[in-house]
Design a protein around this motif. Sequence first.
Motif, PDB file in Angstrom:
ATOM      1  N   GLY A  76       0.790  -1.227   0.000  1.00 34.05           N
ATOM      2  CA  GLY A  76       0.000   0.000   0.000  1.00 34.05           C
ATOM      3  C   GLY A  76       0.816   1.269   0.000  1.00 34.05           C
ATOM      4  N   TYR A  77       1.998   1.255   0.621  1.00 37.85           N
ATOM      5  CA  TYR A  77       2.791   2.487   0.700  1.00 37.85           C
ATOM      6  C   TYR A  77       3.479   2.833  -0.614  1.00 37.85           C
ATOM      7  CZ  TYR A  77       5.907  -1.278   2.335  1.00 37.85           C
ATOM      8  OH  TYR A  77       6.578  -2.465   2.480  1.00 37.85           O
ATOM      9  N   TYR A  78       3.364   1.982  -1.614  1.00 41.09           N
ATOM     10  CA  TYR A  78       3.866   2.312  -2.949  1.00 41.09           C
ATOM     11  C   TYR A  78       2.886   3.201  -3.720  1.00 41.09           C
ATOM     12  CZ  TYR A  78       7.027  -1.671  -2.166  1.00 41.09           C
ATOM     13  OH  TYR A  78       7.959  -2.534  -1.666  1.00 41.09           O
ATOM     14  N   TRP A  79       1.667   3.325  -3.213  1.00 39.64           N
ATOM     15  CA  TRP A  79       0.623   4.071  -3.909  1.00 39.64           C
ATOM     16  C   TRP A  79       0.539   5.498  -3.379  1.00 39.64           C
ATOM     17  CZ3 TRP A  79      -3.222  -0.441  -2.774  1.00 39.64           C
ATOM     18  CH2 TRP A  79      -3.004  -1.485  -3.697  1.00 39.64           C
ATOM     19  N   GLY A  80       0.366   6.459  -4.295  1.00 41.91           N
ATOM     20  CA  GLY A  80       0.098   7.829  -3.899  1.00 41.91           C
ATOM     21  C   GLY A  80      -1.289   7.947  -3.288  1.00 41.91           C
ATOM     22  N   ALA A  81      -1.627   9.172  -2.853  1.00 39.06           N
ATOM     23  CA  ALA A  81      -2.855   9.372  -2.081  1.00 39.06           C
ATOM     24  C   ALA A  81      -4.091   8.855  -2.797  1.00 39.06           C
ATOM     25  CB  ALA A  81      -3.007  10.865  -1.751  1.00 39.06           C
ATOM     26  N   ARG A  82      -4.295   9.287  -4.034  1.00 38.78           N
ATOM     27  CA  ARG A  82      -5.495   8.888  -4.773  1.00 38.78           C
ATOM     28  C   ARG A  82      -5.465   7.403  -5.093  1.00 38.78           C
ATOM     29  NH1 ARG A  82      -9.197  12.596  -3.625  1.00 38.78           N
ATOM     30  NH2 ARG A  82      -8.521  14.696  -4.130  1.00 38.78           N
ATOM     31  N   ASP A  83      -4.298   6.908  -5.470  1.00 38.92           N
ATOM     32  CA  ASP A  83      -4.207   5.488  -5.799  1.00 38.92           C
ATOM     33  C   ASP A  83      -4.401   4.623  -4.560  1.00 38.92           C
ATOM     34  OD1 ASP A  83      -3.880   5.985  -8.443  1.00 38.92           O
ATOM     35  OD2 ASP A  83      -1.754   5.477  -8.538  1.00 38.92           O
ATOM     36  N   LEU A  84      -3.974   5.109  -3.408  1.00 37.28           N
ATOM     37  CA  LEU A  84      -4.205   4.350  -2.174  1.00 37.28           C
ATOM     38  C   LEU A  84      -5.696   4.198  -1.922  1.00 37.28           C
ATOM     39  CD1 LEU A  84      -3.329   2.986   0.442  1.00 37.28           C
ATOM     40  CD2 LEU A  84      -3.120   5.262   1.485  1.00 37.28           C
ATOM     41  N   GLU A  85      -6.441   5.283  -2.089  1.00 40.66           N
ATOM     42  CA  GLU A  85      -7.893   5.197  -1.926  1.00 40.66           C
ATOM     43  C   GLU A  85      -8.494   4.220  -2.930  1.00 40.66           C
ATOM     44  OE1 GLU A  85      -9.565   9.086  -2.083  1.00 40.66           O
ATOM     45  OE2 GLU A  85      -8.461   9.800  -0.339  1.00 40.66           O
ATOM     46  N   LEU A  86      -8.057   4.339  -4.187  1.00 40.89           N
ATOM     47  CA  LEU A  86      -8.571   3.448  -5.216  1.00 40.89           C
ATOM     48  C   LEU A  86      -8.214   2.000  -4.901  1.00 40.89           C
ATOM     49  CD1 LEU A  86      -9.887   2.859  -7.936  1.00 40.89           C
ATOM     50  CD2 LEU A  86      -7.720   3.487  -9.041  1.00 40.89           C
ATOM     51  N   GLY A  87      -6.977   1.741  -4.466  1.00 42.46           N
ATOM     52  CA  GLY A  87      -6.554   0.381  -4.141  1.00 42.46           C
ATOM     53  C   GLY A  87      -7.372  -0.227  -3.019  1.00 42.46           C
ATOM     54  N   ILE A  88      -7.685   0.582  -2.017  1.00 43.38           N
ATOM     55  CA  ILE A  88      -8.513   0.081  -0.912  1.00 43.38           C
ATOM     56  C   ILE A  88      -9.900  -0.278  -1.420  1.00 43.38           C
ATOM     57  CG2 ILE A  88      -9.662   0.778   1.229  1.00 43.38           C
ATOM     58  CD1 ILE A  88      -7.093   2.418   1.844  1.00 43.38           C
ATOM     59  N   TRP A  89     -10.479   0.589  -2.220  1.00 47.46           N
ATOM     60  CA  TRP A  89     -11.823   0.318  -2.736  1.00 47.46           C
ATOM     61  C   TRP A  89     -11.823  -0.905  -3.660  1.00 47.46           C
ATOM     62  CZ3 TRP A  89     -12.013   6.200  -3.710  1.00 47.46           C
ATOM     63  CH2 TRP A  89     -12.445   6.848  -2.538  1.00 47.46           C
ATOM     64  N   ARG A  90     -10.778  -1.040  -4.466  1.00 45.20           N
ATOM     65  CA  ARG A  90     -10.678  -2.221  -5.322  1.00 45.20           C
ATOM     66  C   ARG A  90     -10.608  -3.485  -4.470  1.00 45.20           C
ATOM     67  NH1 ARG A  90     -11.411  -1.174 -10.925  1.00 45.20           N
ATOM     68  NH2 ARG A  90      -9.740   0.111 -11.751  1.00 45.20           N
TER      69      ARG A  90
END
Length: 461
Positions: free
Chosen positions: A376-390
């Motif tokens: 998760g820490y490889y993802w920027g702010a928006r991508d982190l949110e998207l990754g969680i939702w995915r």
Amino acid sequence: MVSFDHRDPGTGESVWEAAGVRERGASWEPGPEIRHLVVLAAHPDDETLGAAGLLARAEAQGIRTSVVVATAGEGSHPDSSVRTRAELAAARRLELVEATAHAAPSAAVHLLGLGDGQLREQRDELLSSVGSILAATRGPTVVCAPWRGDGHRDHRILGEVAAALVDDDPRLRLLEYPVWAWHWADPREDDPLPWDRVVALHLTAQETAAKQRALRSHRSQVEPLSDRPGDEPVLHARMLAHFERDVEIFVDGGTRTTARDGAPSLPAEFFDDFYSGRADPWGFETRWYEERKRALTLAALPRRRFASTLEVGCSTGVLTAELAGRSDRVLGIDIARAPLEVARRRLGPAVELGTFRTPHEWPTGRFDLVVLSEVGYYWGARDLELGIWRAVDSLTDDGVLVACHWRHPVPEYPTTGDEVHAALLTLSGLVTIARHEEEDFVLDVLVPPPGDSVARQEGLL
């Protein structure tokens, strides 16, 4: 509050056309990450005027849709001699259902039954009712509400309530639609629209036609109730011309951000370079730290066995091999090809592996175990949110999400392990049934509510 009369001719659509209303807003449409669209309306017909095209687009894309109407609009004809307020309320509720069926046949319709013209006095009830509906949504949700600058008091109050609820829930994004501003505002003079925040949904011919059918369903508003004074249509032809456009305009109210802004996700090339010439750069096979962390992760799993497991960021497959011993099927994915080649040699054909540029690329299907370990820490702010939702959307109804991350900051990484887990707890809508935290890493096990413990699942409580 702007003072206007709906019976006035108002600003003609040709004036807005000359001002470039179709071209001024940045093009926008709901992305693949959006799971729910909730359109809020102060009165029946607001939802059609402002967002019928968006409802149609969402329906076509398989996005769940809801229409929430605060009042029955019983005050639309206060001087009518042929319809009582109760009769108008009954008619407008039926018109709403018919209109929604034209735009989005699958939409859930919620009628809150608050007083027309009384939303300021009933703000608490409005906040509670809309809040309950939004709290029940799952995953990224677009909330579409009347624009707070629209000049109608009920529209402003509902817009303010929507903005407050979006600010409290980072899953939500707010779009606000003007209705009466097209009537009373004049772009040649003091145009009140914040064009730097305006986005435009360009409608297809089918969506435009669906919107027109929906508008015609609001017969009590677009047709006279009778030929007597006081029964004139609220939405006369000059006003309706604004809503015959093949574009819908929204003021973007945004979303709350939970992770730090600015730093982008690490690209695939970073990992390609990192793995180049190194078979085990993390020391998965040699370090006691890694072996112990895997043992704690496996011990925290609330079930002995899972039907289907997704591991995001599987790397060389060391944890994947142990998950395979607890699962009927395992899919391991990674952004880099080099570690997957090592994983294939380790795991053989029994485990599925794939290259995905997560979170924007994501495997289809649902899993009763999703593992986010050191990714998760490889993802920027928006991508982190998207990754969680995915990840949450990949879970079965009784699925388990396990996350484990290094807590110390790394200069190259856009987020930290603590930020990842804080976002998980805030965004996922899941509840924590197990947590292990020490100086070096944090481990969370999350499940859909109510979140029964292992002992409770086995009948010991």
